[in-house]
Write a protein that holds these residues in place. Structure first.
Motif, short mmCIF file in Angstrom:
data_model
loop_
_atom_site.label_atom_id
_atom_site.label_comp_id
_atom_site.label_asym_id
_atom_site.label_seq_id
_atom_site.Cartn_x
_atom_site.Cartn_y
_atom_site.Cartn_z
N PHE A 9 0.84 -1.06 0.07
CA PHE A 9 -0.04 0.09 0.03
C PHE A 9 0.93 1.24 0.10
O PHE A 9 0.57 2.30 -0.65
N TYR B 23 2.20 1.81 -3.46
CA TYR B 23 1.10 2.44 -4.38
C TYR B 23 0.99 3.85 -4.09
O TYR B 23 1.02 4.68 -5.01
N SER C 45 2.00 5.97 -7.25
CA SER C 45 0.98 5.92 -8.21
C SER C 45 0.63 7.61 -8.34
O SER C 45 0.17 7.67 -9.39
N GLN D 78 -1.78 9.06 -6.88
CA GLN D 78 -3.25 9.08 -6.45
C GLN D 78 -3.18 9.71 -5.11
O GLN D 78 -4.24 10.50 -4.92
N GLY E 192 0.85 3.00 -11.23
CA GLY E 192 -0.20 2.92 -10.16
C GLY E 192 -1.21 1.58 -10.28
O GLY E 192 -1.30 0.64 -9.47
N LEU F 153 -1.40 -1.64 -7.81
CA LEU F 153 -2.76 -2.14 -7.18
C LEU F 153 -3.15 -3.48 -7.59
O LEU F 153 -3.84 -4.26 -6.70
N GLN G 77 -1.19 -6.09 -5.81
CA GLN G 77 -1.54 -6.18 -4.30
C GLN G 77 -2.84 -6.81 -4.17
O GLN G 77 -2.99 -7.86 -3.43
#
Length: 816
Positions: A287, A290, A294, A296, A309, A313, A316
């Motif tokens: 996490f 990411y 990413s 984000q 990204g 994800l 994961q």
């Protein structure tokens, strides 16, 4: 050529890692020595290939190979050597390559260390770890390739982000990678233990690798906090940033896993909890990966948004599904509960694990809330740092309380219900609560309660260590490491709470030579000087810090401008003591430095945070000592611990951090001005400066490239034109050895007063010049009557000249 070689190494490493995973599965299933040997060779191969890739990238940075896009984006000709090497992990692509290499190296080491002890199941772990290596190497090769070429080849690069130039950033990312990548090993070992049923055999390796990863994450977190404190210029060290949280959460879960492993060794606990915590820690690592990569989640620490990204994800989620399926198929069956009552110490330890997990969940919820609300309502709604403080603060306080209750509870029960130990702990806590309240000079009821709680836990830890040591004559390293870890965490909590509860901030706009009082301290603004460094313009202010009439330090906050002012970096000046830090940031200036604005922070007891963090990590280092270390090996580990603590202390307090003790020999008003040798002007003619032959002498140090100097030149020329006939002596001494540049400035501003070069900086050193411009006014007796650090206006210089003339005339009359 280097791009081709780099891509070849990356692609071959990814294929070798995938082959190693496949070979390991075949070798494990068929119990084939041939396939197992092939697995060993493939693991060694992909480790060497990825290591060579990191080496190639490092050499490309070192030798300015700007045909690589990555080198162009993160390095430059003027970048110092150590920063060029640390640029390997400064960008998305290079850091993924380094991560892949670390994953390969740890996989190789972990499998080799367990090949004999767990020969019948180790290749399950080899398959899992090789698959993880194949994934990261493949993503680096296909999605974020550091060996992408650039055409046409530029002459120079963009340089390193100024925020990443702090020395701590040379160690902060690799330390985090020790933890991030290291946690893949307990996860893989946990899966291996479940699949093979050899849970007892894999428990000890899980514990050791978890402790190692916890240690690496701890170093990275502490260095990151210090970087934020030293570089970001906001007076703080932790802002509950998403990427900060992403590193903290695996550390908290690792702490819970270590406690659970300890209880499993003492009780008949199942392996399921160990695996679930190891899996949770690694899922939080993914996490965090990411969140960081990413784009984000917005953060000052994060990389820019990229196509990686969705890949991260998806991987994961896939890993989560597969590992959950394996768990439900192979999990241990619950054993019958024991009729024996759980010990009080076990209860407190389990409560500690529970608090660590609820704290992790609270931080996770606050971190992903903006993304959740964006998905649900179409509008991102985040939480403030105050929310994190309110939610996490009580949970951290409960952890501190449990750290005090656990040892005292165990001692009280073991020693015939002697509850007076707890009473003694409470008394010690109250005394320390009073001490810290008096030290800070203000009594706050809530603060007193928290200080007493911290004091209680400190007392309890001391009782525990002294009591156990008294029971045995032998010195126990693990016992010492446990005490250091818990005491360090308590001291860290003390520094965090005090710096939050008693923090003071102030904003001051000051005139040259003006003094203000802020937070119980007096600050006198001495001026501003500028100096051109290799690839940035450095602007330094000077303030004299004193308290109750006693001079404490000379503070020098900086503001560095890169790329012609497109990027700026504030470097605060920090004066540290046991009681507090005085933290000063240069916010801006005007009128050639005659006025400057400063942000001032007073951070009480903050050095307990840094000291506690160092003590905690030193305890973790000792806990990693080989269990069978004896003789020379044991002493080598102690030497290593000493060096580690020394290095950490130096990084925290060894450098000046912009605060130096004022030297009684420094030039100041009233000091005798250094005498000049015969100087040579721009025409090659000798120039003799004799203080005794002029009523006032003005000495100005300057450089053509200095903006403040150029703004000051017309005022100096005007002074010369007005007072030359009255016997004024004025000499401009330039740093710059480029006589053509100096002559161009002289011609441009129509300077007629004497200008001399200082090619070997001999005059500058005599006058202790730290930057330009600096101006000194000397009277007939050779005594300095005025000093301006930074540009001084016509009015200021004229007033100083007139004041010097008045003082000279008064001394002549007094002498007659």
């Amino acid at each position: 050529m280097i791009a081709l070689m780099g891509n070849f190494l990356l692609g071959l490493a990814a294929l070798a890692a995938f082959y190693a995973a496949l070979a390991a599965l075949i070798g494990q299933t068929k119990a084939s020595p041939t396939w197992k040997k092939s697995t060993d060779n493939a693991m060694l191969a992909y480790t060497l290939l990825l290591g060579a890739g990191v080496l190639f990238l490092g050499l490309a940075l070192l030798f300015n190979q700007f045909e690589l896009q990555y080198v162009h984006d993160h390095s430059s000709l003027a970048l110092p050597l150590y920063l060029k090497l640390s640029a390997i992990w400064a960008g998305q692509e290079g850091s993924l390559l380094f991560w892949s290499f670390m994953q390969a190296l740890f996989s190789l080491l972990a499998v080799n260390a367990n090949r004999k002890k767990n020969a019948d199941s180790v290749y399950i772990a080899a398959a899992i770890l090789s698959l993880l290596t194949a994934f990261f190497a493949g993503v680096t090769f296909l999605v974020q390739n550091p060996f992408a070429s650039l055409s046409p080849v530029p002459a120079d690069g963009l340089g390193l982000n100024p925020l990443l130039r702090h020395p701590g950033m040379a160690f902060h990312p690799p330390a985090l990678y020790l933890g991030y990548v290291g946690l893949a090993v307990p996860f893989a070992f946990g899966l291996t233990g479940l699949i093979s049923g050899k849970v007892k055999e894999w428990s000890q390796p899980i514990h050791r690798w978890t402790l190692f990863s916890w240690f690496g994450l701890g170093i990275g977190l502490l260095l990151g906090m210090r970087w934020a404190y030293d570089v970001l210029g906001w007076g703080g060290y932790w802002g509950w940033d998403a990427v900060e949280n992403a590193a903290l959460m695996p550390w908290l879960v690792s702490s819970a896993l270590i406690h659970t492993d300890y209880l499993r060794e003492k009780t008949e606990n199942t392996f399921n909890k160990t695996y679930l915590l190891a899996a949770l820690a690694y899922q939080l690592v993914l996490f965090g990966t990411y969140a960081t990569r990413s784009g984000q989640i917005q953060s000052v620490h994060a990389y820019t948004q990229s196509s990686i990204g969705p890949v991260l994800l998806g991987a994961q989620l896939l890993l989560l599904a597969v590992s959950a399926g394996i768990f439900f198929k192979f999990r241990q069956k619950s054993t019958a509960a024991s009729d024996a009552p759980m010990s009080l110490r076990a209860i407190v330890s389990r409560l500690t694990t529970l608090v660590l997990l609820t704290l992790t969940f609270s931080i996770f919820l606050g971190t992903i809330l903006p993304n959740l609300t964006q998905v649900i309502s179409g509008q991102a709604t985040g939480v403030s740092t105050a929310w994190f403080d309110r939610v996490s603060g009580p949970q951290f306080a409960l952890l501190v309380l449990l750290m005090g209750l656990c040892p005292l509870a165990a001692m009280a029960l073991r020693q015939f219900k002697r509850w007076q130990l707890i009473l003694a702990g409470l008394a010690g806590g109250l005394l320390l609560g009073v001490f810290f309240s008096l030290l800070l000079g203000e009594f706050l009821p809530l603060a007193f309660m928290v200080f007493s709680l911290i004091g209680f836990s400190i007392t309890a830890e001391l009782f525990k260590f002294a009591g156990r040591q008294r029971q045995t004559a032998r010195f126990n390293t693990l016992r010492l490491s446990s005490w250091m870890i818990h005491t360090g965490l308590i001291l860290l909590a003390l520094g965090v709470f005090a710096s939050k509860a008693y923090e003071f901030s102030d904003f001051q706009s000051m005139q040259l030579n003006e003094s203000v009082t802020s937070g119980g301290y007096q600050l006198e603004y001495r001026g501003i000087a500028q100096e051109m460094r290799a690839d940035y313009l450095e602007t330094k202010a000077e303030l004299l810090l004193s308290q109750n009439g006693r001079t404490l330090a000379l503070l020098s906050p900086y503001l560095n401008q890169y790329d012609d002012g497109q990027q700026t970096l504030t470097v605060p000046a920090v004066r540290s003591s046991l009681a507090d830090d005085v933290y000063v940031v240069l916010s801006g200036w005007s009128d050639n430095g005659e006025q400057a604005t400063f942000q001032i922070y007073i951070n009480p007891l903050i050095n307990f945070l840094w000291f506690g963090g160092v003590l905690l990590l030193a305890g973790g280092y000792l806990a990693l000592a080989p269990l069978n270390a004896k003789g020379v090996g044991r002493w080598l580990y102690w030497i290593g611990a000493t060096l580690f603590i020394g290095l950490a202390v130096w990084m925290m307090w060894g450098s000046a951090h912009g605060a130096t003790a004022p030297d009684s020999n420094d030039l100041q008003i009233g000091s005798a001005a250094p005498q000049f040798e015969t100087l040579t002007d721009l025409n090659g003619q000798p120039l003799l400066v004799d203080f005794a032959s002029s009523p006032v002498t003005v000495v100005n140090f300057w450089a053509p490239w200095c903006p403040s100097c150029r703004e000051e030149l017309p005022d100096l020329q005007a002074i010369w034109e007005k007072y030359e006939a009255q016997g004024l002596a004025l000499v401009g001494i330039t740093y710059d050895t480029d006589q053509a540049a100096v002559q161009a400035s002289v011609d441009s501003y129509g300077l007629t007063y004497p200008i001399v070069l200082d090619p070997d900086a001999a005059l500058s050193m005599q006058y202790e010049v730290t930057g330009v411009p600096e101006t000194y006014i000397v009277d007939r007796s050779g005594r300095i009557t005025f000093i301006a650090i930074g540009a001084a206006s016509y009015d200021v210089i004229e007033a100083a000249i007139l004041e010097s003339l008045i003082q000279t005339e008064a001394s002549i009359k007094g002498g007659s």
